[in-house]
Scaffold this motif. Structure first.
Motif, PDB file in Angstrom:
ATOM      1  N   SER A 106       0.832  -1.208   0.000  1.00 18.61           N
ATOM      2  CA  SER A 106       0.000   0.000   0.000  1.00 18.61           C
ATOM      3  C   SER A 106       0.864   1.255   0.000  1.00 18.61           C
ATOM      4  N   GLN A 107       1.956   1.250   0.756  1.00 14.94           N
ATOM      5  CA  GLN A 107       2.853   2.400   0.786  1.00 14.94           C
ATOM      6  C   GLN A 107       3.581   2.572  -0.540  1.00 14.94           C
ATOM      7  N   VAL A 108       3.973   1.459  -1.146  1.00 12.05           N
ATOM      8  CA  VAL A 108       4.735   1.528  -2.395  1.00 12.05           C
ATOM      9  C   VAL A 108       3.880   2.072  -3.533  1.00 12.05           C
ATOM     10  N   VAL A 109       2.636   1.619  -3.656  1.00 18.01           N
ATOM     11  CA  VAL A 109       1.799   2.058  -4.789  1.00 18.01           C
ATOM     12  C   VAL A 109       1.405   3.523  -4.651  1.00 18.01           C
ATOM     13  N   LYS A 110       1.501   4.085  -3.456  1.00 16.58           N
ATOM     14  CA  LYS A 110       1.274   5.523  -3.305  1.00 16.58           C
ATOM     15  C   LYS A 110       2.444   6.322  -3.842  1.00 16.58           C
ATOM     16  N   THR A 111       3.631   5.722  -3.821  1.00 19.51           N
ATOM     17  CA  THR A 111       4.830   6.373  -4.342  1.00 19.51           C
ATOM     18  C   THR A 111       5.043   6.052  -5.817  1.00 19.51           C
ATOM     19  N   CYS A 112       4.901   4.784  -6.168  1.00 20.74           N
ATOM     20  CA  CYS A 112       5.170   4.313  -7.537  1.00 20.74           C
ATOM     21  C   CYS A 112       3.857   4.212  -8.317  1.00 20.74           C
ATOM     22  N   LYS A 113       3.350   5.344  -8.779  1.00 19.55           N
ATOM     23  CA  LYS A 113       2.060   5.367  -9.454  1.00 19.55           C
ATOM     24  C   LYS A 113       2.154   5.107 -10.952  1.00 19.55           C
ATOM     25  N   HIS A 114       3.370   4.931 -11.462  1.00 20.32           N
ATOM     26  CA  HIS A 114       3.545   4.721 -12.904  1.00 20.32           C
ATOM     27  C   HIS A 114       3.979   3.293 -13.224  1.00 20.32           C
ATOM     28  N   LEU A 115       3.702   2.362 -12.331  1.00 17.87           N
ATOM     29  CA  LEU A 115       4.074   0.969 -12.556  1.00 17.87           C
ATOM     30  C   LEU A 115       3.319   0.403 -13.753  1.00 17.87           C
ATOM     31  N   GLN A 116       4.035  -0.350 -14.577  1.00 17.00           N
ATOM     32  CA  GLN A 116       3.435  -0.973 -15.753  1.00 17.00           C
ATOM     33  C   GLN A 116       3.424  -2.495 -15.658  1.00 17.00           C
ATOM     34  N   ALA A 117       4.295  -3.060 -14.848  1.00 15.27           N
ATOM     35  CA  ALA A 117       4.358  -4.518 -14.672  1.00 15.27           C
ATOM     36  C   ALA A 117       4.639  -4.823 -13.206  1.00 15.27           C
ATOM     37  N   VAL A 118       3.803  -5.675 -12.602  1.00 14.58           N
ATOM     38  CA  VAL A 118       3.925  -6.003 -11.182  1.00 14.58           C
ATOM     39  C   VAL A 118       3.783  -7.508 -10.999  1.00 14.58           C
ATOM     40  N   ASP A 119       4.637  -8.072 -10.143  1.00 17.78           N
ATOM     41  CA  ASP A 119       4.584  -9.497  -9.809  1.00 17.78           C
ATOM     42  C   ASP A 119       4.352  -9.632  -8.309  1.00 17.78           C
ATOM     43  N   ILE A 120       3.166 -10.129  -7.943  1.00 18.07           N
ATOM     44  CA  ILE A 120       2.850 -10.359  -6.522  1.00 18.07           C
ATOM     45  C   ILE A 120       2.570 -11.838  -6.287  1.00 18.07           C
ATOM     46  N   SER A 121       3.087 -12.687  -7.161  1.00 14.30           N
ATOM     47  CA  SER A 121       2.868 -14.124  -7.002  1.00 14.30           C
ATOM     48  C   SER A 121       3.639 -14.656  -5.792  1.00 14.30           C
ATOM     49  N   ARG A 122       3.049 -15.663  -5.148  1.00 18.11           N
ATOM     50  CA  ARG A 122       3.658 -16.334  -3.999  1.00 18.11           C
ATOM     51  C   ARG A 122       3.936 -15.375  -2.837  1.00 18.11           C
ATOM     52  N   CYS A 123       3.131 -14.311  -2.731  1.00 17.69           N
ATOM     53  CA  CYS A 123       3.230 -13.382  -1.595  1.00 17.69           C
ATOM     54  C   CYS A 123       2.135 -13.745  -0.600  1.00 17.69           C
ATOM     55  N   SER A 124       2.473 -14.542   0.383  1.00 17.68           N
ATOM     56  CA  SER A 124       1.472 -15.096   1.302  1.00 17.68           C
ATOM     57  C   SER A 124       0.950 -14.086   2.316  1.00 17.68           C
ATOM     58  N   LYS A 125       1.589 -12.929   2.428  1.00 19.60           N
ATOM     59  CA  LYS A 125       1.154 -11.934   3.410  1.00 19.60           C
ATOM     60  C   LYS A 125       0.274 -10.843   2.807  1.00 19.60           C
ATOM     61  N   LEU A 126       0.014 -10.907   1.521  1.00 20.06           N
ATOM     62  CA  LEU A 126      -0.840  -9.917   0.883  1.00 20.06           C
ATOM     63  C   LEU A 126      -2.290 -10.367   0.920  1.00 20.06           C
ATOM     64  N   THR A 127      -3.203  -9.397   0.963  1.00 19.61           N
ATOM     65  CA  THR A 127      -4.631  -9.688   0.917  1.00 19.61           C
ATOM     66  C   THR A 127      -5.270  -8.852  -0.188  1.00 19.61           C
ATOM     67  N   SER A 128      -6.580  -8.998  -0.326  1.00 14.84           N
ATOM     68  CA  SER A 128      -7.298  -8.270  -1.375  1.00 14.84           C
ATOM     69  C   SER A 128      -7.280  -6.763  -1.136  1.00 14.84           C
ATOM     70  N   VAL A 129      -7.026  -6.339   0.096  1.00 15.78           N
ATOM     71  CA  VAL A 129      -7.004  -4.905   0.405  1.00 15.78           C
ATOM     72  C   VAL A 129      -5.902  -4.196  -0.373  1.00 15.78           C
ATOM     73  N   SER A 130      -4.680  -4.704  -0.288  1.00 19.35           N
ATOM     74  CA  SER A 130      -3.563  -4.052  -0.973  1.00 19.35           C
ATOM     75  C   SER A 130      -3.624  -4.268  -2.483  1.00 19.35           C
ATOM     76  N   VAL A 131      -4.166  -5.390  -2.924  1.00 17.30           N
ATOM     77  CA  VAL A 131      -4.303  -5.617  -4.368  1.00 17.30           C
ATOM     78  C   VAL A 131      -5.283  -4.607  -4.959  1.00 17.30           C
ATOM     79  N   SER A 132      -6.349  -4.318  -4.233  1.00 22.01           N
ATOM     80  CA  SER A 132      -7.302  -3.299  -4.683  1.00 22.01           C
ATOM     81  C   SER A 132      -6.633  -1.931  -4.778  1.00 22.01           C
ATOM     82  N   GLU A 133      -5.804  -1.590  -3.799  1.00 20.04           N
ATOM     83  CA  GLU A 133      -5.094  -0.314  -3.834  1.00 20.04           C
ATOM     84  C   GLU A 133      -4.103  -0.267  -4.990  1.00 20.04           C
ATOM     85  N   LEU A 134      -3.490  -1.386  -5.295  1.00 18.95           N
ATOM     86  CA  LEU A 134      -2.573  -1.460  -6.436  1.00 18.95           C
ATOM     87  C   LEU A 134      -3.298  -1.100  -7.724  1.00 18.95           C
TER      88      LEU A 134
END
Length: 332
Positions: A106-134
């Motif tokens: 959540s903190q990163v996507v507030k800073t990096c708003k121009h991301l074009q490719a993201v890999d969040i596979s096998r991230c067991s600590k992420l939930t739908s909350v941060s994915v929605s913010e992404l």
């Protein structure tokens, strides 16, 4: 006259050939740069500087990305690291297999708003909350990788609804017929989704409701739907490989990092016979047209139902009675 060459001439030709081959080998394999050597030293002792990253993070964005890639390979990538090194100029973000949680993403996507490719596979600590913010903050996101472990697969299924566009009105037969300005929400810029363990029903949902999103594109000599598959949209490579290609891999070899490998079933284009190329082209065309055929079938069925209601007096009476009942309920 004897046209054979003398032993001296032959030896000279062989020596020249060996010299050229040596020069070419040296040119192809350049020595690592001073920056890469320094990053290698820092990466080898990365765990000792994590607490001080915020104070020493005033470095070029490419070096920050390299440090994140090294930390990920050494299983040291967590919230503290990614938040301290995040840079607004980043276009890619590889968090796969890391310990980054909702707070960090959540903190990163507030800073990096121009991301074009993201890999969040096998991230067991992420939930739908941060994915929605992404998806809400990164409006230029074109390539997304998720799934890969039981928890990530569950999160991917729950986040599938975030990829579907929400319409301002529902007068049309299907959302793909509407202009993009009529779409209120949804990952409108997403074009490539890498989800290796996607199930059949989820794939059908994506094909019907998100036809612009290409799921798990397979390398082919003919391209995919006339498009060249970006390197970041290939399953056999990591997003951050270019960041560390000049750094000695021995730095993270002791941490058990396993690089992605190409599937053995994928053949190189030069090895495919003509008949196989035609077969692949037919399969790709059939897959490309399948959503359109399903859409046409649904439209035909709706038209048939409307015509039946129009022509059948009993059906028309039932429809009018239903409307009248709804009107009465609303008034009450």
């Amino acid at each position: 006259m004897d046209k054979t060459k003398s032993p001296e001439v032959v030896a000279g030709v062989i020596h020249s050939a060996f010299f050229q081959a040596s020069v070419l080998a040296i040119m192809k394999k350049k020595p690592p740069s001073l920056v890469s050597l320094c990053l290698g030293v820092i990466g080898r002792h990365f765990e000792d500087i994590i607490e001080d990253l915020a104070e020493i993070a005033d470095i070029p964005s490419t070096m920050k990305m390299a440090l994140v890639a090294i930390a990920r390979r050494r299983s040291l990538l967590n919230d503290d690291v990614i938040v301290a090194l995040a840079d607004s100029s980043w276009k890619i973000l590889d968090l796969s297999g890391s310990e980054v949680s909702d707070f960090g993403l959540s903190q990163v996507v507030k800073t990096c708003k121009h991301l074009q490719a993201v890999d969040i596979s096998r991230c067991s600590k992420l939930t739908s909350v941060s994915v929605s913010e992404l998806l809400q903050n990164c409006r230029s996101l074109e390539i997304l990788r998720w799934g890969g472990c039981p928890r990530s697969e569950n999160i991917a299924r729950r986040c599938l609804r975030f990829l579907k566009p929400i319409l301002e009105h529902v007068e049309g037969d299907s959302w793909e017929e509407l202009d993009i300005l009529e779409i209120a929400h949804g990952a409108t810029s997403l074009r490539w989704l890498l989800w290796p363990k996607v199930e059949k029903d989820q794939l059908e949902i994506l094909s019907e409701e998100c036809p612009r999103v290409i799921v798990n594109p397979k390398p082919s000599p003919l391209g995919y739907r006339g498009l060249d598959i970006p390197r970041e949209a290939r399953l056999d490579v990591s997003l951050d490989d270019p960041m560390v290609e000049d750094i000695d891999p021995k730095i993270w070899a002791v941490s058990g990092f396993v690089p992605r490998t190409s599937p053995s079933s994928v053949s190189r284009s030069e090895d495919l016979p003509i008949a196989e190329k035609f077969r692949l082209a037919f399969l790709e065309r059939d897959t490309r047209l399948a959503p359109k055929r399903a859409k046409n079938a649904r439209q035909h069925q709706r038209r048939a139902e409307k015509e039946w209601v129009t022509m059948n007096s009993r059906a028309k009476a039932l429809a009018l009675a239903s409307l009248a009942s709804k009107s009465l309920n609303i008034r009450n």
